[in-house]
Design an enzyme around this catalytic site. Structure first.
Site, mmCIF file in Angstrom:
data_model
loop_
_atom_site.group_PDB
_atom_site.id
_atom_site.type_symbol
_atom_site.label_atom_id
_atom_site.label_comp_id
_atom_site.label_asym_id
_atom_site.label_seq_id
_atom_site.Cartn_x
_atom_site.Cartn_y
_atom_site.Cartn_z
ATOM 1 N N SER A 45 0.824 -1.215 0.000
ATOM 2 C CA SER A 45 0.000 0.000 0.000
ATOM 3 C C SER A 45 0.860 1.270 0.000
ATOM 4 C CB SER A 45 -0.955 0.015 1.208
ATOM 5 O OG SER A 45 -0.233 0.004 2.416
ATOM 6 N N HIS A 46 2.186 1.142 0.169
ATOM 7 C CA HIS A 46 3.050 2.329 0.179
ATOM 8 C C HIS A 46 4.261 2.209 -0.736
ATOM 9 C CE1 HIS A 46 0.342 3.155 3.454
ATOM 10 N NE2 HIS A 46 0.604 4.432 3.213
ATOM 11 N N GLU A 186 -4.925 0.349 2.189
ATOM 12 C CA GLU A 186 -5.476 -1.016 2.116
ATOM 13 C C GLU A 186 -6.896 -0.983 1.565
ATOM 14 O OE1 GLU A 186 -4.209 -3.992 2.488
ATOM 15 O OE2 GLU A 186 -2.246 -3.095 2.853
#
Ligand code: NDP
Ligand code: PYC
Length: 337
Positions: A45-46, A186
């Site tokens: 997610s990053h 997420e």
């Protein structure tokens, strides 16, 4: 369909994209390093998932990709990193050595970060300090996404807090957790992949529980653990933006252009030298003592230390590479045309 990339290709793709959009080499490299580290550790997610957001904000001029951070001592144990309207990673890199130096001389030191755009996983910051032998905390806020306990409207950012503890001859113990039930990233990934989110992550615009990621993003995320997570989210707002005098989540939200890029916000790093917390010690005994605690924890079936999943991924991805959806790869390449 997925695209397979080596970690070097991930870093190169991020650097090239950001430089094409006008970022200086220093800024592009610093952001590309955090993106590549997230992919290496399987923090999807990053990783590259965030590159379109960084890119849009750079292209529309909201973030200064050529910013040169200014590092200034504010007190014997406080050094400010001012990103000057640029990305957080370059300013954090620029201030780290001074923060460590202060922590070693004073025992404990703080680095407020201001005028910065943070869009990354927070463990990167505390792990870097723990690698220098320091115990570290980090707090960062973003824009309003999370309802306070009992409320139904977004107020807090997803506000992660991270902690790092040095270990002899091993990578540090690190935890890094949002104060919401899940990171917003997420939920965005669930939406992209057409999957429902677990119950308890979010409520819709009418304040009703939802497992629909689109309704969750339009409504409000929930703090983890009810009022306890909400208290942590509140503390993170105060530590990350209250003390450094940056934007609270609602102030950042008021400036949201909807471009999907990072919010302007604050961050606070704390660093402690274990050698300064006992008379005449070198800090080694504290680290040895902690190892006994970790061994007892791991002695129970079903346990692991926070960060062990990341370190396992870190051993695997240099060999196996990483995979991203073809659509994400296409979206990133479109920024370079
Ligand atoms: P997770 O809930 O996935 O993980 C939180 C922590 O718990 C991690 O340190 C993880 O270690 C650890 N952990 C998970 N399972 C176990 C277990 N069974 N035993 C022991 N430890 C465990 O993270 P979040 O969803 O809360 O956050 C995801 C990322 O999003 C973070 O990196 C955060 O910094 C980032 N984020 C960034 C924001 C920003 O404003 N920049 C805002 C919100 C989030 P491990 O990694 O090893 O699994
Ligand atoms: O995933 O919650 C999140 C997030 C917010 C800002 C950067 N990441």
């Amino acid at each position: 369909m997925d695209v397979r990339l080596s970690l070097d290709e991930v870093r190169d793709l991020a650097t090239r994209t950001l430089m094409h959009l006008g970022a200086s080499k220093g800024n592009a490299d610093a952001v590309a390093d955090v993106i590549a580290a997230a992919e290496r550790d399987e923090c999807k997610s990053h990783g590259l998932f965030r590159l379109p957001g960084y890119s849009v904000a750079l292209r529309n001029g909201r973030i200064d990709g050529k910013a040169v951070p200014v590092i200034a001592d504010l007190a014997p144990a406080v050094v400010q990193a001012d990103a000057q309207g640029g990305f957080a990673p370059l300013a954090l890199n620029a201030g780290r050595a001074r923060l460590a130096e202060m922590a070693r001389s004073q025992g404990i030191a703080a680095m407020p970060l201001v005028n910065a755009y943070h869009f990354a996983a927070l463990w990167y910051e505390v792990e870097a300090l723990a690698e220098l032998g320091l115990v570290a905390f980090a707090f960062v806020n973003s824009r309003s996404y999370v309802a306070p306990a009992g409320g139904t409207k977004p107020l807090f950012g997803t506000n992660p807090m991270a902690f790092g503890w040095p270990r002899k001859g091993r990578p540090p113990l690190v935890f890094d957790q949002a104060s919401s039930a899940s990171a917003r990233g997420e939920i965005m990934i669930h939406k992209r992949d057409g999957k429902p989110i677990p119950e308890g992550w979010a409520i819709d615009r009418d304040g009703k529980p939802t497992t629909d990621p689109a309704a969750a993003l339009a409504g409000a995320q929930l703090p983890f653990g009810g009022y306890k997570g909400a208290a942590i989210a509140l503390m993170v707002e105060l530590m990350a933006s209250g003390l450094p005098q940056s934007h609270f989540g609602y102030e950042a939200a008021a400036e949201d252009t909807g471009d999907g890029g990072p919010a302007k916000g604050g961050e606070l790093l704390l660093a402690m030298d274990p050698a300064r917390f006992v008379p005449g010690g070198d800090g080694g005994a504290a680290l040895d003592h902690a190892e006994q605690l970790f061994a007892r924890l791991l002695g129970q079936d079903g346990t692991r230390l926070p960060s062990d999943r990341r370190y396992a991924a870190r051993r695997r991805t240099p060999v196996e590479g990483i995979r991203i959806p073809q659509q994400l790869h296409d979206d990133i390449l479109a920024f370079t045309k």
